[in-house]
Design a protein around this motif. Sequence first.
Motif, PDB file in Angstrom:
ATOM      1  N   GLU A 216       0.832  -1.212   0.000  1.00  0.00           N
ATOM      2  CA  GLU A 216       0.000   0.000   0.000  1.00  0.00           C
ATOM      3  C   GLU A 216       0.864   1.258   0.000  1.00  0.00           C
ATOM      4  OE1 GLU A 216      -0.247  -2.503   2.131  1.00  0.00           O
ATOM      5  OE2 GLU A 216      -2.316  -3.254   2.171  1.00  0.00           O
ATOM      6  N   LEU A 217       1.978   1.208   0.744  1.00  0.00           N
ATOM      7  CA  LEU A 217       2.887   2.350   0.792  1.00  0.00           C
ATOM      8  C   LEU A 217       3.506   2.602  -0.582  1.00  0.00           C
ATOM      9  CD1 LEU A 217       4.467   4.536   2.300  1.00  0.00           C
ATOM     10  CD2 LEU A 217       6.128   2.785   2.964  1.00  0.00           C
ATOM     11  N   LEU A 218       3.926   1.551  -1.263  1.00  0.00           N
ATOM     12  CA  LEU A 218       4.535   1.704  -2.581  1.00  0.00           C
ATOM     13  C   LEU A 218       3.541   2.291  -3.582  1.00  0.00           C
ATOM     14  CD1 LEU A 218       6.626  -1.607  -2.816  1.00  0.00           C
ATOM     15  CD2 LEU A 218       7.476   0.711  -2.425  1.00  0.00           C
ATOM     16  N   GLU A 219       2.256   1.958  -3.427  1.00  0.00           N
ATOM     17  CA  GLU A 219       1.230   2.509  -4.315  1.00  0.00           C
ATOM     18  C   GLU A 219       1.072   4.013  -4.120  1.00  0.00           C
ATOM     19  OE1 GLU A 219      -0.589   1.247  -6.934  1.00  0.00           O
ATOM     20  OE2 GLU A 219       0.894  -0.347  -6.701  1.00  0.00           O
ATOM     21  N   VAL A 220       1.055   4.466  -2.871  1.00  0.00           N
ATOM     22  CA  VAL A 220       0.877   5.903  -2.635  1.00  0.00           C
ATOM     23  C   VAL A 220       2.144   6.672  -2.995  1.00  0.00           C
ATOM     24  CG1 VAL A 220       1.540   6.002  -0.183  1.00  0.00           C
ATOM     25  CG2 VAL A 220      -0.142   7.594  -1.059  1.00  0.00           C
ATOM     26  N   ILE A 221       3.307   6.039  -2.828  1.00  0.00           N
ATOM     27  CA  ILE A 221       4.570   6.688  -3.195  1.00  0.00           C
ATOM     28  C   ILE A 221       4.595   7.020  -4.687  1.00  0.00           C
ATOM     29  CG2 ILE A 221       7.054   6.225  -3.510  1.00  0.00           C
ATOM     30  CD1 ILE A 221       7.059   4.919  -0.758  1.00  0.00           C
ATOM     31  N   LYS A 222       3.958   6.178  -5.501  1.00  0.00           N
ATOM     32  CA  LYS A 222       3.898   6.433  -6.942  1.00  0.00           C
ATOM     33  C   LYS A 222       3.166   7.737  -7.266  1.00  0.00           C
ATOM     34  CE  LYS A 222       3.599   1.536  -8.317  1.00  0.00           C
ATOM     35  NZ  LYS A 222       2.680   0.522  -8.897  1.00  0.00           N
ATOM     36  N   ARG A 223       2.327   8.190  -6.339  1.00  0.00           N
ATOM     37  CA  ARG A 223       1.422   9.314  -6.610  1.00  0.00           C
ATOM     38  C   ARG A 223       1.927  10.646  -6.058  1.00  0.00           C
ATOM     39  NH1 ARG A 223      -4.477   7.411  -4.753  1.00  0.00           N
ATOM     40  NH2 ARG A 223      -5.044   9.264  -5.971  1.00  0.00           N
ATOM     41  N   VAL A 224       3.109  10.663  -5.442  1.00  0.00           N
ATOM     42  CA  VAL A 224       3.558  11.896  -4.786  1.00  0.00           C
ATOM     43  C   VAL A 224       4.757  12.498  -5.522  1.00  0.00           C
ATOM     44  CG1 VAL A 224       2.734  10.979  -2.593  1.00  0.00           C
ATOM     45  CG2 VAL A 224       5.168  10.829  -3.123  1.00  0.00           C
ATOM     46  N   ASP A 225       4.997  13.771  -5.253  1.00  0.00           N
ATOM     47  CA  ASP A 225       6.120  14.490  -5.870  1.00  0.00           C
ATOM     48  C   ASP A 225       7.357  14.514  -4.977  1.00  0.00           C
ATOM     49  OD1 ASP A 225       4.508  15.549  -8.176  1.00  0.00           O
ATOM     50  OD2 ASP A 225       3.403  16.471  -6.524  1.00  0.00           O
ATOM     51  N   VAL A 226       7.116  14.560  -3.658  1.00  0.00           N
ATOM     52  CA  VAL A 226       8.207  14.645  -2.684  1.00  0.00           C
ATOM     53  C   VAL A 226       7.962  13.632  -1.577  1.00  0.00           C
ATOM     54  CG1 VAL A 226       9.482  16.150  -1.095  1.00  0.00           C
ATOM     55  CG2 VAL A 226       8.338  17.147  -3.091  1.00  0.00           C
ATOM     56  N   ILE A 227       9.006  12.931  -1.159  1.00  0.00           N
ATOM     57  CA  ILE A 227       8.906  12.069   0.013  1.00  0.00           C
ATOM     58  C   ILE A 227       9.936  12.543   1.035  1.00  0.00           C
ATOM     59  CG2 ILE A 227      10.464  10.319  -0.985  1.00  0.00           C
ATOM     60  CD1 ILE A 227       8.897   8.202   0.607  1.00  0.00           C
ATOM     61  N   THR A 228       9.521  12.643   2.294  1.00  0.00           N
ATOM     62  CA  THR A 228      10.446  13.008   3.364  1.00  0.00           C
ATOM     63  C   THR A 228      10.512  11.853   4.355  1.00  0.00           C
ATOM     64  OG1 THR A 228       8.817  14.027   4.859  1.00  0.00           O
ATOM     65  CG2 THR A 228       9.719  15.424   3.121  1.00  0.00           C
ATOM     66  N   ILE A 229      11.721  11.330   4.545  1.00  0.00           N
ATOM     67  CA  ILE A 229      11.936  10.233   5.495  1.00  0.00           C
ATOM     68  C   ILE A 229      13.305  10.416   6.144  1.00  0.00           C
ATOM     69  CG2 ILE A 229      10.448   8.445   4.489  1.00  0.00           C
ATOM     70  CD1 ILE A 229      12.732   7.463   2.849  1.00  0.00           C
ATOM     71  N   ASN A 230      13.557   9.703   7.231  1.00  0.00           N
ATOM     72  CA  ASN A 230      14.880   9.815   7.837  1.00  0.00           C
ATOM     73  C   ASN A 230      15.847   8.826   7.196  1.00  0.00           C
ATOM     74  OD1 ASN A 230      14.695   7.285   9.193  1.00  0.00           O
ATOM     75  ND2 ASN A 230      13.800   8.213  11.014  1.00  0.00           N
TER      76      ASN A 230
ATOM     77  N   ALA B 198      13.074   6.445  -8.329  1.00  0.00           N
ATOM     78  CA  ALA B 198      12.557   5.543  -9.370  1.00  0.00           C
ATOM     79  C   ALA B 198      11.192   4.967  -8.995  1.00  0.00           C
ATOM     80  CB  ALA B 198      13.562   4.413  -9.613  1.00  0.00           C
ATOM     81  N   MET B 199      10.839   5.033  -7.707  1.00  0.00           N
ATOM     82  CA  MET B 199       9.525   4.550  -7.254  1.00  0.00           C
ATOM     83  C   MET B 199       8.409   5.543  -7.593  1.00  0.00           C
ATOM     84  SD  MET B 199      10.522   3.110  -3.467  1.00  0.00           S
ATOM     85  CE  MET B 199      11.762   1.811  -3.241  1.00  0.00           C
ATOM     86  N   GLY B 200       8.780   6.804  -7.920  1.00  0.00           N
ATOM     87  CA  GLY B 200       7.763   7.783  -8.269  1.00  0.00           C
ATOM     88  C   GLY B 200       8.076   9.218  -7.914  1.00  0.00           C
ATOM     89  N   PRO B 201       8.539   9.510  -6.692  1.00  0.00           N
ATOM     90  CA  PRO B 201       8.756  10.913  -6.308  1.00  0.00           C
ATOM     91  C   PRO B 201       9.890  11.562  -7.093  1.00  0.00           C
ATOM     92  CG  PRO B 201       8.721   9.461  -4.385  1.00  0.00           C
ATOM     93  CD  PRO B 201       8.813   8.581  -5.584  1.00  0.00           C
ATOM     94  N   GLU B 202       9.672  12.793  -7.497  1.00  0.00           N
ATOM     95  CA  GLU B 202      10.705  13.531  -8.218  1.00  0.00           C
ATOM     96  C   GLU B 202      11.781  14.047  -7.267  1.00  0.00           C
ATOM     97  OE1 GLU B 202      10.902  17.171 -11.510  1.00  0.00           O
ATOM     98  OE2 GLU B 202       8.975  16.469 -10.733  1.00  0.00           O
ATOM     99  N   TYR B 203      11.365  14.282  -6.027  1.00  0.00           N
ATOM    100  CA  TYR B 203      12.274  14.819  -5.011  1.00  0.00           C
ATOM    101  C   TYR B 203      12.274  13.907  -3.790  1.00  0.00           C
ATOM    102  CZ  TYR B 203      11.521  19.029  -7.816  1.00  0.00           C
ATOM    103  OH  TYR B 203      11.424  19.914  -8.851  1.00  0.00           O
ATOM    104  N   VAL B 204      13.442  13.717  -3.206  1.00  0.00           N
ATOM    105  CA  VAL B 204      13.584  12.916  -1.990  1.00  0.00           C
ATOM    106  C   VAL B 204      14.304  13.769  -0.939  1.00  0.00           C
ATOM    107  CG1 VAL B 204      14.586  10.850  -0.936  1.00  0.00           C
ATOM    108  CG2 VAL B 204      13.669  10.743  -3.262  1.00  0.00           C
ATOM    109  N   VAL B 205      13.664  13.921   0.217  1.00  0.00           N
ATOM    110  CA  VAL B 205      14.286  14.621   1.342  1.00  0.00           C
ATOM    111  C   VAL B 205      14.606  13.586   2.416  1.00  0.00           C
ATOM    112  CG1 VAL B 205      14.027  16.391   3.116  1.00  0.00           C
ATOM    113  CG2 VAL B 205      13.000  16.732   0.861  1.00  0.00           C
ATOM    114  N   ILE B 206      15.879  13.492   2.768  1.00  0.00           N
ATOM    115  CA  ILE B 206      16.300  12.564   3.812  1.00  0.00           C
ATOM    116  C   ILE B 206      16.736  13.364   5.032  1.00  0.00           C
ATOM    117  CG2 ILE B 206      17.893  10.720   4.454  1.00  0.00           C
ATOM    118  CD1 ILE B 206      18.008   9.874   1.548  1.00  0.00           C
ATOM    119  N   LYS B 207      15.983  13.178   6.124  1.00  0.00           N
ATOM    120  CA  LYS B 207      16.248  13.904   7.367  1.00  0.00           C
ATOM    121  C   LYS B 207      17.270  13.135   8.196  1.00  0.00           C
ATOM    122  CE  LYS B 207      11.875  13.439   8.000  1.00  0.00           C
ATOM    123  NZ  LYS B 207      10.503  13.405   8.543  1.00  0.00           N
ATOM    124  N   LYS B 208      18.254  13.868   8.714  1.00  0.00           N
ATOM    125  CA  LYS B 208      19.312  13.244   9.501  1.00  0.00           C
ATOM    126  C   LYS B 208      19.420  13.838  10.906  1.00  0.00           C
ATOM    127  CE  LYS B 208      23.250  12.648   7.342  1.00  0.00           C
ATOM    128  NZ  LYS B 208      23.472  11.227   7.696  1.00  0.00           N
TER     129      LYS B 208
END
Length: 307
Positions: free
Chosen positions: A160-174, A196-206
Amino acid sequence: MNKLLIVGTVAFDAIETPFGKTDKILGGAGTYIGLSASFFNLQSAIVSVVGDDFPQEYLDLLTERNVDISGLEVVKGGKTFFWSGRYRNDLNSRDTLDTQLNVLADFQPKVPQDFKDADVVMLGNLHPLVQSSVLDQMETKPKLVVLDTMNFWMDCALPELLEVIKRVDVITINDEEARQLSGEYSLVKAAAIIQAMGPEYVVIKKGEHGALLFHDKEVFFAPALPLEEVFDPTGAGDTFAGGFAGFITQSENVSFENMKNAVIYGSNLASFCVEKFGTERMVDLDKKEVMSRLKQFKSLTQFEIVS
C-alpha cells in the motif's frame, strides 16, 4: 491566498527524556505540521480525527493559528490516539512504551470541500490507505504532493505504501527509513532508488546532522543549527515537513532551487521545536525569533571561495 491541506494525527503524547517527563500533552504529526505551517502566509486545513476527550483549548489553539479544523472529526464517546515514548541519553533513539490507536483505528478521512482544490497536499505519517484516500478526494491536481512516512508502514503495509509513493512528488523520510525502503546503505544510491519509485524529489532527514534534498543527479545539504540545548526531539521531523510544505505553498514555486530554501525554512522551525517538551516551544514562538534564526542559518553556511 494559496491553500495547504494537511493530513496527519492529532493526538496525545506522554514523553520521557533524560531532562524530564510529561503526562498527556498535545501531539501528533498533523498538529506539528499545522503549527509550523502557520508561520507562512497561506490557508491551511487539517484532516484528522480525535475523541471527545480532546480538550477544546487545543482545538482553539489550532483555530487561533488560522488552521481550518472543519476536516478534524470529533468522535462522540471515542478516545484520542495516544503515544508514549522514552528517549535514550543520545536523544537519537527512543523506545515506544505505549500506542493506543483508539479512534484512529477506524478513521475515514473527509477532505473539506473548500480544500479539495488545495495547491499543496502534505500527507503526514499515517496508514498509506488513508493517505491514498485523501488524494482520491482531490478535485483538482495539486501543484505538489508531499508524503511523510516511517518504517512501521514499511514493515506492515509495504504494498500500500509503494502505491501511494507512486502518486507523490516529494517524500520526506529519515536516513534509517531511506535505507530500509531502498535496501541500500549509501544515501545517494538510496535516493536514486526511491526516486525511481515515483517521487521527483527525496528529502532525507538526519536529525542533528541536517537534511539532504535529492533531485535527479542534484543534491543539496542543509545543516542543522548547533543548539545549546536539545530538550525533546518529538515532532521535529513533522515540524520540518510543515515548514517545508508551508514555504512551498506560500511561494508558489516548486522548482529544485526553491526547495533548497524550503529545506532551510523547515530546518529552522524544527530547531525551535526541540527546545521544549512537545508543542510548547512552537506555541510560544513568534516570527521575529524565526527570522533572527534564519540569519544564523545563513551565516552558518555562507562562505567565499578563495583561489
